[in-house]
Design a protein around this motif. Structure first.
Motif, PDB file in Angstrom:
ATOM      1  N   UNK A  60      14.590   4.826   9.896  1.00  0.00           N
ATOM      2  CA  UNK A  60      15.280   3.748   9.177  1.00  0.00           C
ATOM      3  C   UNK A  60      14.454   3.176   8.039  1.00  0.00           C
ATOM      4  N   UNK A  61      13.245   3.707   7.841  1.00  0.00           N
ATOM      5  CA  UNK A  61      12.356   3.155   6.819  1.00  0.00           C
ATOM      6  C   UNK A  61      12.203   4.144   5.665  1.00  0.00           C
ATOM      7  N   UNK A  62      12.946   3.907   4.597  1.00  0.00           N
ATOM      8  CA  UNK A  62      12.942   4.809   3.454  1.00  0.00           C
ATOM      9  C   UNK A  62      11.554   4.913   2.826  1.00  0.00           C
ATOM     10  N   UNK A  63      10.869   3.776   2.739  1.00  0.00           N
ATOM     11  CA  UNK A  63       9.536   3.780   2.138  1.00  0.00           C
ATOM     12  C   UNK A  63       8.580   4.681   2.896  1.00  0.00           C
ATOM     13  N   UNK A  64       8.607   4.615   4.221  1.00  0.00           N
ATOM     14  CA  UNK A  64       7.715   5.438   5.037  1.00  0.00           C
ATOM     15  C   UNK A  64       8.074   6.917   4.904  1.00  0.00           C
ATOM     16  N   UNK A  65       9.353   7.227   4.923  1.00  0.00           N
ATOM     17  CA  UNK A  65       9.787   8.623   4.789  1.00  0.00           C
ATOM     18  C   UNK A  65       9.295   9.213   3.472  1.00  0.00           C
ATOM     19  N   UNK A  66       9.416   8.445   2.390  1.00  0.00           N
ATOM     20  CA  UNK A  66       8.973   8.921   1.075  1.00  0.00           C
ATOM     21  C   UNK A  66       7.449   9.034   1.004  1.00  0.00           C
ATOM     22  N   UNK A  67       6.762   8.076   1.637  1.00  0.00           N
ATOM     23  CA  UNK A  67       5.298   8.110   1.647  1.00  0.00           C
ATOM     24  C   UNK A  67       4.796   9.336   2.395  1.00  0.00           C
ATOM     25  N   UNK A  68       5.399   9.627   3.532  1.00  0.00           N
ATOM     26  CA  UNK A  68       5.010  10.801   4.318  1.00  0.00           C
ATOM     27  C   UNK A  68       5.257  12.078   3.534  1.00  0.00           C
ATOM     28  N   UNK A  69       6.406  12.145   2.880  1.00  0.00           N
ATOM     29  CA  UNK A  69       6.769  13.339   2.120  1.00  0.00           C
ATOM     30  C   UNK A  69       5.757  13.628   1.015  1.00  0.00           C
ATOM     31  N   UNK A  70       5.408  12.594   0.250  1.00  0.00           N
ATOM     32  CA  UNK A  70       4.466  12.775  -0.851  1.00  0.00           C
ATOM     33  C   UNK A  70       3.075  13.110  -0.336  1.00  0.00           C
ATOM     34  N   UNK A  71       2.649  12.420   0.724  1.00  0.00           N
ATOM     35  CA  UNK A  71       1.321  12.666   1.277  1.00  0.00           C
ATOM     36  C   UNK A  71       1.188  14.098   1.769  1.00  0.00           C
ATOM     37  N   UNK A  72       2.208  14.579   2.477  1.00  0.00           N
ATOM     38  CA  UNK A  72       2.170  15.951   2.995  1.00  0.00           C
ATOM     39  C   UNK A  72       2.234  16.968   1.857  1.00  0.00           C
ATOM     40  N   UNK A  73       3.077  16.686   0.876  1.00  0.00           N
ATOM     41  CA  UNK A  73       3.231  17.608  -0.251  1.00  0.00           C
ATOM     42  C   UNK A  73       1.920  17.787  -1.018  1.00  0.00           C
ATOM     43  N   UNK A  74       1.198  16.689  -1.216  1.00  0.00           N
ATOM     44  CA  UNK A  74      -0.037  16.733  -2.010  1.00  0.00           C
ATOM     45  C   UNK A  74      -1.292  16.887  -1.149  1.00  0.00           C
ATOM     46  N   UNK A  75      -1.097  16.986   0.179  1.00  0.00           N
ATOM     47  CA  UNK A  75      -2.242  17.060   1.093  1.00  0.00           C
ATOM     48  C   UNK A  75      -3.212  15.905   0.810  1.00  0.00           C
ATOM     49  N   UNK A  76      -2.638  14.746   0.671  1.00  0.00           N
ATOM     50  CA  UNK A  76      -3.395  13.555   0.299  1.00  0.00           C
ATOM     51  C   UNK A  76      -3.776  12.749   1.547  1.00  0.00           C
ATOM     52  N   UNK A  77      -4.148  11.497   1.321  1.00  0.00           N
ATOM     53  CA  UNK A  77      -4.497  10.585   2.411  1.00  0.00           C
ATOM     54  C   UNK A  77      -3.503   9.430   2.402  1.00  0.00           C
ATOM     55  N   UNK A  78      -2.843   9.207   3.523  1.00  0.00           N
ATOM     56  CA  UNK A  78      -1.983   8.030   3.623  1.00  0.00           C
ATOM     57  C   UNK A  78      -2.850   6.852   4.063  1.00  0.00           C
ATOM     58  N   UNK A  79      -2.789   5.761   3.316  1.00  0.00           N
ATOM     59  CA  UNK A  79      -3.608   4.589   3.616  1.00  0.00           C
ATOM     60  C   UNK A  79      -2.708   3.426   3.997  1.00  0.00           C
ATOM     61  N   UNK A  80      -2.976   2.842   5.168  1.00  0.00           N
ATOM     62  CA  UNK A  80      -2.209   1.687   5.636  1.00  0.00           C
ATOM     63  C   UNK A  80      -3.169   0.555   5.975  1.00  0.00           C
ATOM     64  N   UNK A  81      -2.662  -0.660   5.957  1.00  0.00           N
ATOM     65  CA  UNK A  81      -3.496  -1.811   6.297  1.00  0.00           C
ATOM     66  C   UNK A  81      -3.883  -1.780   7.775  1.00  0.00           C
ATOM     67  N   UNK A  82      -2.915  -1.422   8.628  1.00  0.00           N
ATOM     68  CA  UNK A  82      -3.188  -1.308  10.058  1.00  0.00           C
ATOM     69  C   UNK A  82      -2.175  -0.350  10.674  1.00  0.00           C
ATOM     70  N   UNK A  83      -2.491   0.158  11.851  1.00  0.00           N
ATOM     71  CA  UNK A  83      -1.582   1.086  12.520  1.00  0.00           C
ATOM     72  C   UNK A  83      -0.249   0.429  12.844  1.00  0.00           C
ATOM     73  N   UNK A  84      -0.254  -0.891  13.042  1.00  0.00           N
ATOM     74  CA  UNK A  84       0.993  -1.591  13.343  1.00  0.00           C
ATOM     75  C   UNK A  84       1.939  -1.575  12.155  1.00  0.00           C
ATOM     76  N   UNK A  85       1.391  -1.416  10.945  1.00  0.00           N
ATOM     77  CA  UNK A  85       2.252  -1.297   9.760  1.00  0.00           C
ATOM     78  C   UNK A  85       2.938   0.063   9.740  1.00  0.00           C
ATOM     79  N   UNK A  86       2.264   1.052  10.347  1.00  0.00           N
ATOM     80  CA  UNK A  86       2.814   2.401  10.386  1.00  0.00           C
ATOM     81  C   UNK A  86       3.912   2.498  11.441  1.00  0.00           C
ATOM     82  N   UNK A  87       3.617   1.996  12.631  1.00  0.00           N
ATOM     83  CA  UNK A  87       4.602   2.007  13.716  1.00  0.00           C
ATOM     84  C   UNK A  87       4.175   1.049  14.807  1.00  0.00           C
ATOM     85  N   UNK A  88       5.144   0.514  15.527  1.00  0.00           N
ATOM     86  CA  UNK A  88       4.869  -0.345  16.676  1.00  0.00           C
ATOM     87  C   UNK A  88       4.675   0.481  17.936  1.00  0.00           C
ATOM     88  N   UNK A  89       4.983   1.770  17.861  1.00  0.00           N
ATOM     89  CA  UNK A  89       4.892   2.659  19.015  1.00  0.00           C
ATOM     90  C   UNK A  89       3.665   3.563  18.894  1.00  0.00           C
TER      91      UNK A  89
END
Length: 229
Positions: A60-89
């Protein structure tokens, strides 16, 4: 992390409750990620956000889906403030990290100081995976014990599991749903995603237990319940 050009993708999220109670605003998260990029000579090739959205469901999170797509495509590093921002699970967090790893990408969480570009960061995630699996197994054991107890007493489970109908306080096999369940299990074995299985069921006019459409979460629930029986 020095020695080669680093590409990073920033992802930030906040819900109204988080912002009010904890003050972890989108601007604050963005500033910390930008500071990390500057300190590590990293180029931020993308910045995505989900504002006022819960972290309970990834799809349900368009921003996360797009971030994952770009990170995987470019073999980059996804940077988040905390794991809770990434997911509650914890389980979802591990799944997301594994998806990045399979694509040759990495994850950095600033609050927990987790960095999967390092051996120590990978170790932390492996420990999380082990703890998550242990917790899941414990839940399965407790559920299986409770279900066996009810079955011995000829009492129905609550809620009624997919593949069965409730007759009084007893469960009876629903042949139609049993066939659908076999189809779901076969599709999963073939490697189809929960989303694809749900879409296929909906496209074929097969209704969920409640008479509505299928969602990935409903498919997961049916599979988990079937495993425990």
């Amino acid at each position: 992390m020095k020695g080669k050009a680093i590409e990073a993708v920033g992802y930030i999220r906040v819900s109204t409750e988080d912002q009010v109670q904890n003050g972890i605003s989108l601007d604050s998260q963005r500033a910390k990620i930008e500071a990390w990029a500057t300190a590590n000579d990293a180029s931020l090739i993308g910045f995505f956000e989900d504002a006022g959205i819960s972290g309970s469901r990834t799809e349900n999170r368009e921003g996360l889906v797009r971030a994952l797509s770009l990170t995987c495509e470019r073999k980059a590093i996804m940077v988040v403030y905390s794991l809770s921002r990434l997911s509650r699970s914890t389980r979802d967090t591990i799944m997301l990290a594994e998806k990045l790893g399979k694509a040759g990408a990495d994850l950095v969480s600033l609050s927990e100081r987790i960095d999967t570009t390092s051996a120590a960061g990978k170790m932390v995630f492996r420990l999380l995976a082990v703890l998550n699996e242990f917790e899941r197994d414990q839940i399965s054991e407790r559920t299986a014990t409770a279900l066996r107890h009810k079955k011995q007493q000829h009492r129905a489970y609550s809620p009624t599991p997919y593949g069965y109908d409730r007759v009084g306080d007893t469960l009876v096999v629903n042949d139609r749903e049993t066939e659908v369940l076999k189809r779901i299990e076969a599709s999963r074995i073939q490697g189809l995603s929960l989303r694809r299985i749900a879409d296929a069921l909906n496209e074929n006019g097969i209704l969920a237990k409640n008479g509505g459409i299928w969602y990935p979460s409903a498919v997961r629930s049916v599979l988990l319940t079937a495993e425990r029986r």
